[in-house]
Design an enzyme around this catalytic site. Sequence first.
Site, PDB file in Angstrom:
ATOM      1  N   PRO A 298       4.794 -16.093  -4.192  1.00 34.47           N
ATOM      2  CA  PRO A 298       4.542 -15.130  -3.129  1.00 34.47           C
ATOM      3  C   PRO A 298       5.836 -14.644  -2.489  1.00 34.47           C
ATOM      4  CG  PRO A 298       4.173 -17.343  -2.311  1.00 34.47           C
ATOM      5  CD  PRO A 298       4.517 -17.478  -3.776  1.00 34.47           C
ATOM      6  N   ARG A 300       5.865 -11.023  -0.224  1.00 30.61           N
ATOM      7  CA  ARG A 300       5.404 -10.241   0.916  1.00 30.61           C
ATOM      8  C   ARG A 300       4.493 -11.030   1.869  1.00 30.61           C
ATOM      9  NH1 ARG A 300       4.409  -4.653   0.243  1.00 30.61           N
ATOM     10  NH2 ARG A 300       4.202  -5.138  -1.965  1.00 30.61           N
ATOM     11  N   ARG A 336       9.913   2.157   2.255  1.00 32.84           N
ATOM     12  CA  ARG A 336       8.519   2.030   1.842  1.00 32.84           C
ATOM     13  C   ARG A 336       7.646   3.244   2.192  1.00 32.84           C
ATOM     14  NH1 ARG A 336       5.160  -1.190   2.777  1.00 32.84           N
ATOM     15  NH2 ARG A 336       4.567  -1.641   0.642  1.00 32.84           N
ATOM     16  N   CYS A 369      19.483  13.392   5.454  1.00 35.40           N
ATOM     17  CA  CYS A 369      19.275  14.797   5.108  1.00 35.40           C
ATOM     18  C   CYS A 369      18.304  14.978   3.949  1.00 35.40           C
ATOM     19  CB  CYS A 369      20.611  15.433   4.803  1.00 35.40           C
ATOM     20  SG  CYS A 369      21.630  15.395   6.263  1.00 35.40           S
TER      21      CYS A 369
END
Length: 439
Positions: A298, A300, A336, A369
């Site tokens: 594991p 996350r 993300r 940008c």
Amino acid sequence: MNWRSEVERPPGFVFRKHRKGLLRSSETFILHCEDVPLAKLAERYGTPLYVYSTTAILKRLGAFENAFRRVLHTICYSVKANSNLSILRLMARQGCGFDVVSGGELERVLVADRRAAKKVVYSGVGKSRKEITAALKAGILLFNVESESELWVLADCAAQCRTVARVALRVNPDVAADTHPYISTGLRKHKFGVPIGNARELYGKASSARHLKVVGVSVHIGSQITDVAPFAEAIDRVADLVRDLRADKHRIDYVDIGGGLGIEYQAPNLQFVECAARYARAVANPLRGLNVHLLLEPGRSIVGPAGALLTSVIYRKENDGKRFLIVDAAMNDLIRPTLYGAYHEIVPVVQSKKSPAKKETVDVVGPVCESGDFLARDRELPRVEEGDLLAILDAGAYGMALASNYNSRPRPAEILVRGKSAKIIRRRETGRELYAAEL
Ligand code: LLP
């Protein structure tokens, strides 16, 4: 639902009444990481700033350990989710092993705790000879081999090192998981692993190599998977394979089930204990009676909700009725939202209960940008002003790990909190460091 429970992520991030200083008022609440007000951290270390809660990490790890307590297992924390040395040391102290996917990750683990090498599993479709040799020398637990070509390179490297490599084949079970296409890995069309149907033959070849020792099977079907059914389906197929391999007289001691358990980005994840238990039941059931040592990877689900990214509002801006909050964190700090269309809850760090700010719909964008530089789009937020602080929640996994220096932006500093103490575990990069390696 009351306004506070909407945004809390205990035990890591909780709103508490503000007691001291200018904002003295029983109606002002400040988001804390454990016992430390985030406003204080922002003042001291600047923004953007990653903040992690030790207690939240330990609680989540504990929930995993507890869920699998009846099964012989080792948690090999997935380094890619958050590879800060202090986080790795924290995991090592809990007795975790590690899942690495590069020579660089292995190096970090060895620096964090040399003794953890014997609990390292190494996956990845493109391991180089140099990386393989380093892992052999470190004496890692397991190579999760992803192709026949890699098998022969590994055998050759092991022969040169006069050692024997412990091997599992990473099989691709052809199971669909409902997640973003970029982080789904268990289908035939994906580059990962060997098709489960070809595995038996390849195990036969591997076991004939003098410098390889077949000891397990591995699988990983993707990341941010919140439904446990695809895990159960994949492990079911792996269990059948283990029975076949044992019938072929292979010794299969380990089953590495990868990582991938998802978190609730949209709502507080209060019942992780239950999620972990449900996951444990789904994956342990198909393996019942096989008497294998389970390896879990594991990432996350351990560190994601334990971290937040703090950012300050630089400007407010309105273009033809469209409102923007321009903040000092950007896509280079947290990619993300733009890369996967991911949702991260955003909350003002200081909130008044008595006179709650009016809600407005805004895009939260950074200074980079590109139009893809956003942290949230069309998000309803309480109105904040220039200079105010926002916390972007559930950013402990794949936040800093995916950060870059795009637009020559130094990456954020990182803080690890435990109770009342806040420790800087990575200082902010300087501009000079960004070009120091250039000629
Ligand atoms: N094991 C293997 C072989 C993996 O490839 C991964 C993740 C894990 C374990 C850990 O998975 P977790 O438990 O963290 O889901 N950057 C993406 C996630 C990429 C995941 C890659 N592999 C994101 O931000 O969502």
